[in-house]
Scaffold this motif. Structure first.
Motif, PDB file in Angstrom:
ATOM      1  N   HIS A 152      -5.514  -2.863  -9.957  1.00  0.00           N
ATOM      2  CA  HIS A 152      -5.450  -1.413 -10.021  1.00  0.00           C
ATOM      3  C   HIS A 152      -3.996  -0.979 -10.152  1.00  0.00           C
ATOM      4  O   HIS A 152      -3.078  -1.783 -10.010  1.00  0.00           O
ATOM      5  N   ALA A 153      -3.805   0.303 -10.435  1.00  0.00           N
ATOM      6  CA  ALA A 153      -2.463   0.886 -10.540  1.00  0.00           C
ATOM      7  C   ALA A 153      -2.497   2.278  -9.930  1.00  0.00           C
ATOM      8  O   ALA A 153      -3.544   2.916  -9.856  1.00  0.00           O
ATOM      9  N   HIS A 154      -1.336   2.723  -9.476  1.00  0.00           N
ATOM     10  CA  HIS A 154      -1.174   4.083  -8.954  1.00  0.00           C
ATOM     11  C   HIS A 154      -0.276   4.832  -9.937  1.00  0.00           C
ATOM     12  O   HIS A 154       0.898   4.485 -10.086  1.00  0.00           O
ATOM     13  N   ASP A 155      -0.818   5.833 -10.596  1.00  0.00           N
ATOM     14  CA  ASP A 155      -0.060   6.557 -11.616  1.00  0.00           C
ATOM     15  C   ASP A 155       0.999   7.479 -11.038  1.00  0.00           C
ATOM     16  O   ASP A 155       2.012   7.742 -11.683  1.00  0.00           O
ATOM     17  N   ASP A 156       0.773   7.984  -9.810  1.00  0.00           N
ATOM     18  CA  ASP A 156       1.635   9.040  -9.275  1.00  0.00           C
ATOM     19  C   ASP A 156       2.488   8.638  -8.086  1.00  0.00           C
ATOM     20  O   ASP A 156       3.245   9.466  -7.574  1.00  0.00           O
ATOM     21  N   THR A 157       2.366   7.417  -7.606  1.00  0.00           N
ATOM     22  CA  THR A 157       3.119   7.030  -6.423  1.00  0.00           C
ATOM     23  C   THR A 157       3.371   5.526  -6.404  1.00  0.00           C
ATOM     24  O   THR A 157       2.618   4.757  -7.003  1.00  0.00           O
ATOM     25  N   ASP A 158       4.445   5.125  -5.731  1.00  0.00           N
ATOM     26  CA  ASP A 158       4.697   3.716  -5.491  1.00  0.00           C
ATOM     27  C   ASP A 158       3.711   3.229  -4.427  1.00  0.00           C
ATOM     28  O   ASP A 158       3.074   4.024  -3.749  1.00  0.00           O
ATOM     29  N   ASP A 159       3.587   1.909  -4.269  1.00  0.00           N
ATOM     30  CA  ASP A 159       2.674   1.331  -3.287  1.00  0.00           C
ATOM     31  C   ASP A 159       3.486   0.470  -2.326  1.00  0.00           C
ATOM     32  O   ASP A 159       4.039  -0.559  -2.719  1.00  0.00           O
ATOM     33  N   PHE A 160       3.567   0.887  -1.060  1.00  0.00           N
ATOM     34  CA  PHE A 160       4.410   0.266  -0.037  1.00  0.00           C
ATOM     35  C   PHE A 160       3.569  -0.673   0.826  1.00  0.00           C
ATOM     36  O   PHE A 160       2.556  -0.268   1.396  1.00  0.00           O
ATOM     37  N   PHE A 161       3.979  -1.929   0.925  1.00  0.00           N
ATOM     38  CA  PHE A 161       3.308  -2.928   1.748  1.00  0.00           C
ATOM     39  C   PHE A 161       4.303  -3.490   2.768  1.00  0.00           C
ATOM     40  O   PHE A 161       5.358  -3.996   2.387  1.00  0.00           O
ATOM     41  N   LEU A 162       3.956  -3.440   4.053  1.00  0.00           N
ATOM     42  CA  LEU A 162       4.734  -4.061   5.121  1.00  0.00           C
ATOM     43  C   LEU A 162       3.790  -4.976   5.891  1.00  0.00           C
ATOM     44  O   LEU A 162       2.846  -4.500   6.543  1.00  0.00           O
ATOM     45  N   VAL A 163       4.001  -6.291   5.792  1.00  0.00           N
ATOM     46  CA  VAL A 163       3.121  -7.263   6.444  1.00  0.00           C
ATOM     47  C   VAL A 163       3.560  -7.441   7.894  1.00  0.00           C
ATOM     48  O   VAL A 163       4.740  -7.678   8.173  1.00  0.00           O
ATOM     49  N   LEU A 164       2.609  -7.344   8.796  1.00  0.00           N
ATOM     50  CA  LEU A 164       2.854  -7.581  10.216  1.00  0.00           C
ATOM     51  C   LEU A 164       2.432  -8.997  10.611  1.00  0.00           C
ATOM     52  O   LEU A 164       3.121  -9.668  11.367  1.00  0.00           O
ATOM     53  N   ASP A 165       1.265  -9.436  10.126  1.00  0.00           N
ATOM     54  CA  ASP A 165       0.734 -10.772  10.401  1.00  0.00           C
ATOM     55  C   ASP A 165       0.108 -11.325   9.135  1.00  0.00           C
ATOM     56  O   ASP A 165      -0.586 -10.593   8.427  1.00  0.00           O
ATOM     57  N   GLY A 166       0.300 -12.611   8.884  1.00  0.00           N
ATOM     58  CA  GLY A 166      -0.310 -13.265   7.740  1.00  0.00           C
ATOM     59  C   GLY A 166       0.616 -13.311   6.539  1.00  0.00           C
ATOM     60  O   GLY A 166       1.789 -12.936   6.622  1.00  0.00           O
TER      61      GLY A 166
END
Length: 118
Positions: A43-57
């Motif tokens: 998938h893609a987000h046309d209007d926003t960046d996608d922020f991922f912060l991993v806590l575990d795994g």
């Protein structure tokens, strides 16, 4: 916000994968926690960046031209418009996403899911 948010308690309150929970908001942004396992859809987000912060795994962010692997304490931002697929191949991942309030957290081309309060 009158008290600190205990993320361990929030994560313990649900078992579903790929079902984000809203834990806080600031400056018009939603802070969401999510448990993931296996592959999500491209998938893609046309209007926003996608922020991922991993806590575990360990989470792989697959893009059409490369894969970025992030582990505990690491973050990655997929730029708006970039098609990607998060994958948790090696067990469950617990992470935080931050997005503008009301954003379709799953992007164009993905199944629709409502974000609920944790």
């Amino acid at each position: 916000m009158s008290e600190a948010i205990n993320l361990a308690e929030k994560f313990a309150s649900f078992t579903e994968h790929w079902a984000p929970r809203l834990v806080a908001s600031y400056n018009g942004n939603d802070v969401r926690i999510v448990k993931v396992l296996g592959e999500f859809v491209w998938h893609a987000h046309d209007d926003t960046d996608d922020f991922f912060l991993v806590l575990d795994g360990i989470l792989d962010i697959e893009m059409r031209d490369r894969t970025v692997t992030i582990g505990p304490g690491e973050l990655y931002v997929v730029q708006r418009g970039v098609e990607h697929r998060p994958v948790a191949r090696h067990g469950e991942v617990r992470m935080i996403n931050i997005e503008p309030g009301g954003t379709n957290n799953l992007g164009k081309g993905s199944p629709q899911r409502a974000v609920v309060q944790a």
